[in-house]
Design an enzyme around this catalytic site. Structure first.
Site, PDB file in Angstrom:
ATOM      1  N   ASP A  96      46.040  37.440  49.273  1.00 52.59           N
ATOM      2  CA  ASP A  96      45.676  38.548  48.390  1.00 52.59           C
ATOM      3  C   ASP A  96      44.150  38.636  48.292  1.00 52.59           C
ATOM      4  OD1 ASP A  96      45.141  40.244  46.266  1.00 52.59           O
ATOM      5  OD2 ASP A  96      46.725  39.424  44.997  1.00 52.59           O
ATOM      6  N   ASP A 117      45.208  51.111  49.790  1.00 53.95           N
ATOM      7  CA  ASP A 117      45.949  51.756  48.697  1.00 53.95           C
ATOM      8  C   ASP A 117      44.949  52.465  47.785  1.00 53.95           C
ATOM      9  OD1 ASP A 117      48.160  50.586  49.797  1.00 53.95           O
ATOM     10  OD2 ASP A 117      48.171  48.870  48.432  1.00 53.95           O
ATOM     11  N   TYR A 192      48.621  53.897  60.124  1.00 56.60           N
ATOM     12  CA  TYR A 192      48.583  55.054  59.225  1.00 56.60           C
ATOM     13  C   TYR A 192      47.834  56.206  59.859  1.00 56.60           C
ATOM     14  CZ  TYR A 192      50.583  53.074  54.938  1.00 56.60           C
ATOM     15  OH  TYR A 192      51.432  52.569  53.994  1.00 56.60           O
TER      16      TYR A 192
HETATM   17  N1  SAH Z   1      45.371  49.081  57.593  1.00 54.45           N
HETATM   18  C1  SAH Z   1      46.729  49.532  57.876  1.00 54.45           C
HETATM   19  C2  SAH Z   1      47.631  49.471  56.630  1.00 54.45           C
HETATM   20  C3  SAH Z   1      47.177  50.351  55.492  1.00 54.45           C
HETATM   21  S1  SAH Z   1      48.261  50.276  54.074  1.00 54.45           S
HETATM   22  C4  SAH Z   1      46.683  50.927  58.453  1.00 54.45           C
HETATM   23  O1  SAH Z   1      45.642  51.578  58.377  1.00 54.45           O
HETATM   24  O2  SAH Z   1      47.679  51.385  58.999  1.00 54.45           O
HETATM   25  C5  SAH Z   1      47.367  49.137  53.046  1.00 54.45           C
HETATM   26  C6  SAH Z   1      47.747  47.683  53.333  1.00 54.45           C
HETATM   27  O3  SAH Z   1      46.943  46.861  52.511  1.00 54.45           O
HETATM   28  C7  SAH Z   1      49.198  47.343  53.010  1.00 54.45           C
HETATM   29  O4  SAH Z   1      49.790  46.712  54.117  1.00 54.45           O
HETATM   30  C8  SAH Z   1      49.092  46.423  51.801  1.00 54.45           C
HETATM   31  O5  SAH Z   1      50.124  45.462  51.746  1.00 54.45           O
HETATM   32  C9  SAH Z   1      47.727  45.791  51.998  1.00 54.45           C
HETATM   33  N2  SAH Z   1      47.076  45.341  50.767  1.00 54.45           N
HETATM   34  C10 SAH Z   1      46.937  46.048  49.623  1.00 54.45           C
HETATM   35  N3  SAH Z   1      46.289  45.336  48.690  1.00 54.45           N
HETATM   36  C11 SAH Z   1      45.966  44.162  49.272  1.00 54.45           C
HETATM   37  C12 SAH Z   1      45.304  42.982  48.798  1.00 54.45           C
HETATM   38  N4  SAH Z   1      44.843  42.902  47.545  1.00 54.45           N
HETATM   39  N5  SAH Z   1      45.166  41.946  49.649  1.00 54.45           N
HETATM   40  C13 SAH Z   1      45.654  42.020  50.914  1.00 54.45           C
HETATM   41  N6  SAH Z   1      46.300  43.088  51.411  1.00 54.45           N
HETATM   42  C14 SAH Z   1      46.467  44.144  50.591  1.00 54.45           C
END
Ligand code: SAH
Length: 211
Positions: A96, A117, A192
């Site tokens: 995290d 996010d 994404y």
């Molecule tokens: N980078 C990827 C995924 C984007 S979605 C893309 O562009 O396709 C955002 C990702 O961040 C998710 O997989 C979520 O689980 C992760 N995430 C969100 N908060 C986080 C945190 N505090 N620490 C680690 N990962 C996190």
């Protein structure tokens, strides 16, 4: 990104040669983990790893670390890596980002935030990966020059990030509000990004620099 529970995901991740268990033990010595002095780029929230894996293949002289907090997501990256040649310059962490400072100390050269996010509710603003709280955390993990490269489909999160980074002292460069309609020769797509690009959703991008 939450996927439905993958059976044995954690077990599978732990078996991967790319996975680093107890990453706190490498605090301040990630160069030793990679056995070289090359720059280290970190992607926070790497998802299924499409971007990170392609970057590691494209830039063997850079070390890449991916951080993801859900095992059901990270396992997808592990599975992709099973089918390609070994990459010496890639490590994966199930972690995290709120606890970033337990893992890195003055050793990261660049942070990638791809489609993070957006946490649209005001009361959740601190959770955004470009909030002042997180920018303070990043200060302690960067080596010297601080570099944050960000891409997002979310316009509100993009504007928030521009303002937050600027007021924290970052210089913003190479801003694009529709990346795919500009020159993107060097661009490596994320999961994404590929999805949004297909739907015609404009992609925002920025580079932020601070001494
Ligand atoms: N980078 C990827 C995924 C984007 S979605 C893309 O562009 O396709 C955002 C990702 O961040 C998710 O997989 C979520 O689980 C992760 N995430 C969100 N908060 C986080 C945190 N505090 N620490 C680690 N990962 C996190």
């Amino acid at each position: 990104m939450r996927l439905k529970k993958v059976k044995n995901a954690l077990e599978k991740i732990k078996e991967s040669k790319y996975y680093v268990d107890f990453p706190e033990e490498s605090l301040g010595r990630w160069n030793q983990v990679f056995s070289n002095e090359n720059p280290i780029y970190l992607e926070i929230g790497m998802g299924k790893g499409t971007f990170l894996i392609e970057m590691a293949q494209k830039y063997p002289e850079i070390n890449f670390i991916g951080m993801e907090m859900y095992d059901s997501v990270l396992v997808k990256a592990v599975e992709k890596l099973e089918n390609i040649e070994t990459l010496q310059n890639l490590k994966l962490l199930l972690y995290d980002a709120n606890r970033l400072e337990s893992v890195f100390e003055k050793e990261i050269d660049r942070i990638y935030l791809n489609f993070s996010d957006p946490w649209p509710k005001k009361r959740h603003a601190k959770r955004r990966l470009t909030s002042e709280l997180f920018l303070k955390r990043y200060d302690g993990v960067f080596k010297e020059q601080k570099e944050i490269f960000l891409k997002t489909d979310n316009n509100d999160f993009f504007e928030y990030s521009l303002a937050s980074l600027s007021s924290y002292g970052y210089e913003i460069k190479n801003v694009s509000r529709d990346l795919h309609h500009e020159s993107i020769e060097e661009n490596v797509m994320t999961e994404y990004e590929a999805k949004f690009a297909k739907q015609g959703v404009p992609i925002n991008r920025l580079e932020a620099y601070k001494q």
